[in-house]
Enzyme design. Structure first.
Site, PDB file in Angstrom:
ATOM      1  N   CYS A 116     -45.516 -22.162 -18.701  1.00  0.00           N
ATOM      2  CA  CYS A 116     -46.232 -20.810 -19.078  1.00  0.00           C
ATOM      3  C   CYS A 116     -47.059 -20.333 -17.848  1.00  0.00           C
ATOM      4  O   CYS A 116     -47.831 -21.173 -17.108  1.00  0.00           O
ATOM      5  CB  CYS A 116     -47.060 -21.316 -20.131  1.00  0.00           C
ATOM      6  N   HIS A 159     -41.595 -18.622 -28.160  1.00  0.00           N
ATOM      7  CA  HIS A 159     -42.771 -19.024 -26.985  1.00  0.00           C
ATOM      8  C   HIS A 159     -43.841 -17.757 -26.973  1.00  0.00           C
ATOM      9  O   HIS A 159     -45.123 -18.037 -27.047  1.00  0.00           O
ATOM     10  CB  HIS A 159     -42.248 -18.975 -25.703  1.00  0.00           C
ATOM     11  N   GLU A 160     -43.380 -16.447 -27.070  1.00  0.00           N
ATOM     12  CA  GLU A 160     -44.150 -15.204 -27.013  1.00  0.00           C
ATOM     13  C   GLU A 160     -44.954 -15.184 -28.226  1.00  0.00           C
ATOM     14  O   GLU A 160     -46.298 -15.048 -28.413  1.00  0.00           O
ATOM     15  CB  GLU A 160     -43.462 -14.158 -26.487  1.00  0.00           C
ATOM     16  N   HIS A 163     -47.954 -17.313 -28.754  1.00  0.00           N
ATOM     17  CA  HIS A 163     -49.110 -16.792 -28.058  1.00  0.00           C
ATOM     18  C   HIS A 163     -49.772 -15.930 -28.814  1.00  0.00           C
ATOM     19  O   HIS A 163     -51.175 -15.975 -28.850  1.00  0.00           O
ATOM     20  CB  HIS A 163     -48.716 -16.085 -26.456  1.00  0.00           C
TER      21      HIS A 163
HETATM   22  C1  N9Y Z   1     -43.993 -16.864 -19.241  1.00  0.00           C
HETATM   23  C2  N9Y Z   1     -42.813 -17.876 -19.407  1.00  0.00           C
HETATM   24  C3  N9Y Z   1     -42.151 -17.853 -20.589  1.00  0.00           C
HETATM   25  C4  N9Y Z   1     -40.944 -18.796 -20.741  1.00  0.00           C
HETATM   26  C5  N9Y Z   1     -41.175 -20.221 -20.748  1.00  0.00           C
HETATM   27  C6  N9Y Z   1     -40.266 -20.873 -21.581  1.00  0.00           C
HETATM   28  C7  N9Y Z   1     -39.844 -19.927 -22.452  1.00  0.00           C
HETATM   29  C8  N9Y Z   1     -40.313 -18.449 -22.164  1.00  0.00           C
HETATM   30  C9  N9Y Z   1     -42.179 -17.998 -18.332  1.00  0.00           C
HETATM   31  C10 N9Y Z   1     -43.673 -20.577 -16.207  1.00  0.00           C
HETATM   32  C11 N9Y Z   1     -42.884 -20.443 -15.101  1.00  0.00           C
HETATM   33  C12 N9Y Z   1     -41.667 -20.036 -15.228  1.00  0.00           C
HETATM   34  C13 N9Y Z   1     -41.299 -18.922 -16.019  1.00  0.00           C
HETATM   35  C14 N9Y Z   1     -39.897 -18.411 -16.287  1.00  0.00           C
HETATM   36  C15 N9Y Z   1     -37.956 -17.429 -15.141  1.00  0.00           C
HETATM   37  C16 N9Y Z   1     -37.081 -17.852 -16.040  1.00  0.00           C
HETATM   38  C17 N9Y Z   1     -35.598 -17.267 -15.597  1.00  0.00           C
HETATM   39  C18 N9Y Z   1     -35.488 -16.346 -14.882  1.00  0.00           C
HETATM   40  C19 N9Y Z   1     -36.721 -15.717 -14.471  1.00  0.00           C
HETATM   41  C20 N9Y Z   1     -45.176 -16.302 -21.412  1.00  0.00           C
HETATM   42  N1  N9Y Z   1     -45.075 -16.876 -20.273  1.00  0.00           N
HETATM   43  N2  N9Y Z   1     -41.953 -18.683 -17.462  1.00  0.00           N
HETATM   44  N3  N9Y Z   1     -43.057 -19.811 -17.293  1.00  0.00           N
HETATM   45  N4  N9Y Z   1     -39.325 -17.729 -15.355  1.00  0.00           N
HETATM   46  N5  N9Y Z   1     -37.848 -16.326 -14.564  1.00  0.00           N
HETATM   47  O1  N9Y Z   1     -45.771 -17.863 -20.188  1.00  0.00           O
HETATM   48  O2  N9Y Z   1     -41.404 -16.891 -18.032  1.00  0.00           O
HETATM   49  O3  N9Y Z   1     -39.212 -19.165 -17.222  1.00  0.00           O
HETATM   50  O4  N9Y Z   1     -45.785 -16.627 -22.349  1.00  0.00           O
HETATM   51 NI    NI Z   2     -46.778 -18.237 -21.955  1.00  0.00          NI
END
Ligand code: N9Y
Ligand code: NI
Length: 189
Positions: A116, A159-160, A163
Protein backbone atom coordinates in the site's frame (compact mmCIF):
# COMPACT_ATOMS: atom_id res chain seq x y z
CA UNK A 1 0.52 17.16 -8.95
CA UNK A 2 0.34 14.62 -6.13
CA UNK A 3 3.79 13.56 -4.90
CA UNK A 4 4.89 11.01 -2.28
CA UNK A 5 5.07 13.76 0.35
CA UNK A 6 1.32 14.29 -0.12
CA UNK A 7 0.48 10.65 0.60
CA UNK A 8 -0.73 10.06 4.15
CA UNK A 9 1.07 7.25 6.00
CA UNK A 10 -0.22 4.54 8.31
CA UNK A 11 -0.79 5.94 11.78
CA UNK A 12 -2.73 8.96 10.51
CA UNK A 13 -6.33 8.64 11.77
CA UNK A 14 -7.77 9.65 8.36
CA UNK A 15 -6.84 6.16 7.09
CA UNK A 16 -9.03 4.58 9.79
CA UNK A 17 -12.13 6.75 9.30
CA UNK A 18 -15.18 5.90 7.21
CA UNK A 19 -15.09 8.32 4.29
CA UNK A 20 -18.12 10.52 3.60
CA UNK A 21 -20.36 10.10 0.55
CA UNK A 22 -19.65 12.51 -2.28
CA UNK A 23 -22.42 14.84 -3.49
CA UNK A 24 -23.30 15.52 -7.12
CA UNK A 25 -22.76 17.58 -9.14
CA UNK A 26 -19.11 17.46 -8.08
CA UNK A 27 -17.60 20.62 -6.63
CA UNK A 28 -14.62 22.06 -8.48
CA UNK A 29 -12.49 20.83 -5.58
CA UNK A 30 -13.75 17.25 -5.98
CA UNK A 31 -13.20 17.39 -9.75
CA UNK A 32 -9.61 18.46 -9.15
CA UNK A 33 -9.11 15.70 -6.60
CA UNK A 34 -10.40 13.08 -9.07
CA UNK A 35 -8.14 14.45 -11.79
CA UNK A 36 -5.06 14.64 -9.55
CA UNK A 37 -5.49 11.09 -8.24
CA UNK A 38 -5.76 9.63 -11.76
CA UNK A 39 -2.83 11.78 -12.86
CA UNK A 40 -0.72 10.31 -10.03
CA UNK A 41 -1.42 6.78 -11.30
CA UNK A 42 -0.68 7.68 -14.92
CA UNK A 43 2.56 9.46 -14.09
CA UNK A 44 3.62 6.71 -11.67
CA UNK A 45 3.14 4.03 -14.33
CA UNK A 46 5.43 5.86 -16.76
CA UNK A 47 8.86 4.52 -15.86
CA UNK A 48 10.74 7.73 -16.65
CA UNK A 49 8.26 10.10 -14.99
CA UNK A 50 7.98 7.79 -11.99
CA UNK A 51 11.74 8.09 -11.45
CA UNK A 52 11.82 11.81 -12.21
CA UNK A 53 9.23 12.61 -9.53
CA UNK A 54 10.38 9.93 -7.07
CA UNK A 55 7.01 8.15 -6.99
CA UNK A 56 6.02 4.58 -6.14
CA UNK A 57 4.09 3.09 -9.06
CA UNK A 58 0.47 2.41 -8.18
CA UNK A 59 -2.68 0.90 -9.69
CA UNK A 60 -5.05 2.62 -7.28
CA UNK A 61 -5.25 5.66 -5.02
CA UNK A 62 -8.06 6.47 -2.60
CA UNK A 63 -8.94 9.99 -1.41
CA UNK A 64 -8.17 9.24 2.29
CA UNK A 65 -4.60 8.49 1.16
CA UNK A 66 -4.24 12.16 0.27
CA UNK A 67 -5.96 13.29 3.45
CA UNK A 68 -9.50 13.68 2.04
CA UNK A 69 -12.09 11.59 3.83
CA UNK A 70 -14.38 11.17 0.81
CA UNK A 71 -15.68 8.10 -1.01
CA UNK A 72 -13.58 8.51 -4.13
CA UNK A 73 -10.74 6.41 -5.57
CA UNK A 74 -8.82 6.35 -8.83
CA UNK A 75 -8.12 2.94 -10.37
CA UNK A 76 -5.77 2.31 -13.31
CA UNK A 77 -5.08 -1.35 -14.00
CA UNK A 78 -2.65 -1.86 -16.88
CA UNK A 79 -3.49 -4.35 -19.67
CA UNK A 80 -3.03 -8.01 -18.79
CA UNK A 81 -0.54 -8.59 -21.63
CA UNK A 82 2.15 -5.87 -21.63
CA UNK A 83 3.19 -6.90 -25.18
CA UNK A 84 -0.28 -6.85 -26.72
CA UNK A 85 -1.01 -4.47 -29.60
CA UNK A 86 -4.01 -3.03 -27.77
CA UNK A 87 -2.77 -1.22 -24.68
CA UNK A 88 -6.21 -0.29 -23.33
CA UNK A 89 -6.15 -0.59 -19.51
CA UNK A 90 -8.04 -3.56 -18.01
CA UNK A 91 -9.86 -1.01 -15.89
CA UNK A 92 -9.58 2.74 -15.65
CA UNK A 93 -11.96 5.06 -13.83
CA UNK A 94 -12.46 7.24 -10.79
CA UNK A 95 -14.99 5.35 -8.70
CA UNK A 96 -17.22 7.52 -6.51
CA UNK A 97 -19.52 6.23 -3.73
CA UNK A 98 -18.67 2.64 -4.78
CA UNK A 99 -20.67 -0.27 -3.39
CA UNK A 100 -20.01 -3.98 -3.90
CA UNK A 101 -23.52 -5.26 -4.64
CA UNK A 102 -22.57 -8.92 -4.95
CA UNK A 103 -19.51 -11.04 -4.54
CA UNK A 104 -18.41 -14.57 -5.39
CA UNK A 105 -18.08 -17.23 -2.71
CA UNK A 106 -14.77 -17.99 -4.39
CA UNK A 107 -11.85 -16.18 -2.76
CA UNK A 108 -8.80 -14.89 -4.54
CA UNK A 109 -5.51 -13.52 -3.26
CA UNK A 110 -2.44 -12.06 -4.93
CA UNK A 111 0.38 -14.63 -4.91
CA UNK A 112 2.85 -11.95 -3.84
CA UNK A 113 0.57 -10.52 -1.15
CA UNK A 114 -0.26 -6.80 -1.18
CA UNK A 115 1.36 -3.50 -0.38
CA UNK A 116 0.00 0.00 0.00
CA UNK A 117 1.33 3.45 -0.82
CA UNK A 118 0.35 4.47 2.72
CA UNK A 119 2.23 1.59 4.36
CA UNK A 120 6.00 1.89 4.21
CA UNK A 121 6.82 -1.49 5.74
CA UNK A 122 6.44 -4.84 4.03
CA UNK A 123 3.69 -6.99 5.51
CA UNK A 124 3.96 -10.46 3.95
CA UNK A 125 0.97 -12.77 3.64
CA UNK A 126 -2.10 -13.55 1.60
CA UNK A 127 -4.91 -11.01 1.60
CA UNK A 128 -8.01 -13.11 0.89
CA UNK A 129 -10.63 -11.22 -1.10
CA UNK A 130 -13.57 -12.09 -3.33
CA UNK A 131 -12.43 -13.32 -6.72
CA UNK A 132 -15.39 -11.70 -8.51
CA UNK A 133 -17.49 -8.71 -7.56
CA UNK A 134 -20.34 -6.67 -8.97
CA UNK A 135 -19.54 -3.03 -8.37
CA UNK A 136 -21.84 -0.03 -8.46
CA UNK A 137 -20.32 3.41 -8.58
CA UNK A 138 -20.76 6.88 -10.01
CA UNK A 139 -18.13 8.43 -12.27
CA UNK A 140 -16.95 12.06 -12.33
CA UNK A 141 -19.70 12.94 -14.84
CA UNK A 142 -22.37 11.74 -12.44
CA UNK A 143 -23.10 8.63 -14.51
CA UNK A 144 -23.94 5.43 -12.66
CA UNK A 145 -22.18 2.18 -13.49
CA UNK A 146 -22.82 -1.43 -12.52
CA UNK A 147 -19.96 -3.64 -13.65
CA UNK A 148 -18.56 -7.11 -13.04
CA UNK A 149 -14.89 -7.48 -12.26
CA UNK A 150 -12.78 -10.56 -11.70
CA UNK A 151 -9.26 -11.48 -10.68
CA UNK A 152 -6.72 -8.65 -10.45
CA UNK A 153 -9.03 -5.69 -11.21
CA UNK A 154 -11.49 -7.05 -8.60
CA UNK A 155 -8.69 -7.29 -6.02
CA UNK A 156 -7.54 -3.72 -6.73
CA UNK A 157 -11.07 -2.31 -6.36
CA UNK A 158 -11.57 -4.16 -3.07
CA UNK A 159 -8.27 -2.72 -1.76
CA UNK A 160 -9.49 0.78 -2.72
CA UNK A 161 -12.99 0.34 -1.26
CA UNK A 162 -11.35 -0.88 1.97
CA UNK A 163 -9.59 2.52 2.18
CA UNK A 164 -13.00 4.22 2.06
CA UNK A 165 -14.13 2.09 5.03
CA UNK A 166 -10.98 2.58 7.15
CA UNK A 167 -9.48 -0.85 6.45
CA UNK A 168 -5.88 -1.60 5.45
CA UNK A 169 -4.71 -4.69 3.58
CA UNK A 170 -2.82 -6.20 6.53
CA UNK A 171 -6.03 -6.29 8.60
CA UNK A 172 -6.98 -9.31 6.43
CA UNK A 173 -3.71 -11.24 6.89
CA UNK A 174 -3.79 -14.24 9.20
CA UNK A 175 -1.37 -13.15 11.96
CA UNK A 176 -0.35 -16.67 13.00
CA UNK A 177 -0.15 -18.15 9.51
CA UNK A 178 0.27 -15.30 6.99
CA UNK A 179 0.44 -17.59 3.96
CA UNK A 180 -2.57 -19.64 4.90
CA UNK A 181 -5.64 -18.52 3.02
CA UNK A 182 -9.20 -19.74 3.48
CA UNK A 183 -9.78 -23.14 1.89
CA UNK A 184 -10.28 -22.84 -1.88
CA UNK A 185 -8.59 -19.46 -2.40
CA UNK A 186 -7.29 -19.06 -5.93
CA UNK A 187 -3.94 -17.35 -6.30
CA UNK A 188 -3.77 -14.45 -8.75
CA UNK A 189 -0.76 -13.01 -10.58
C1 N9Y B 1 -1.79 1.48 -4.09
C2 N9Y B 1 -1.56 -0.03 -4.22
C3 N9Y B 1 -2.84 -0.74 -4.61
C4 N9Y B 1 -2.69 -2.23 -4.94
C5 N9Y B 1 -2.04 -3.07 -3.89
C6 N9Y B 1 -2.59 -4.47 -4.06
C7 N9Y B 1 -3.84 -4.35 -4.87
C8 N9Y B 1 -4.03 -2.89 -5.16
C9 N9Y B 1 -0.45 -0.22 -5.25
C10 N9Y B 1 2.32 -0.71 -2.95
C11 N9Y B 1 3.49 -0.87 -3.88
C12 N9Y B 1 3.11 -1.51 -5.17
C13 N9Y B 1 1.88 -0.86 -5.78
C14 N9Y B 1 1.48 -1.65 -7.00
C15 N9Y B 1 1.77 -1.56 -9.44
C16 N9Y B 1 1.33 -2.83 -9.79
C17 N9Y B 1 1.24 -3.17 -11.13
C18 N9Y B 1 1.59 -2.26 -12.05
C19 N9Y B 1 2.02 -1.01 -11.66
C20 N9Y B 1 -3.92 2.09 -3.15
N1 N9Y B 1 -2.64 1.79 -2.97
N2 N9Y B 1 0.77 -0.71 -4.84
N3 N9Y B 1 1.02 -1.04 -3.52
N4 N9Y B 1 1.91 -1.09 -8.16
N5 N9Y B 1 2.10 -0.69 -10.38
O1 N9Y B 1 -2.14 1.74 -1.75
O2 N9Y B 1 -0.65 0.08 -6.38
O3 N9Y B 1 0.84 -2.66 -6.91
O4 N9Y B 1 -4.71 2.09 -2.24
NI1 NI C 1 -3.65 1.22 -0.43
Amino acid sequence: MILMKDIVRDGDPVLRKRAAKVNFPLSDEDKKLAHDMMEYLEVSQDEKLCKKYGLRAGVGLAAPQVGKSEQMAAVLVPPLDPDAEDQTPSFKDVIINPVIVSESVQYGALTEGEGCLSVDKDVPGYVPRHDRITLRYTDVNGEDHKIRLKNYPAIVCQHEIDHLRGTLFYDHINKQHPFEAPHDTILIG
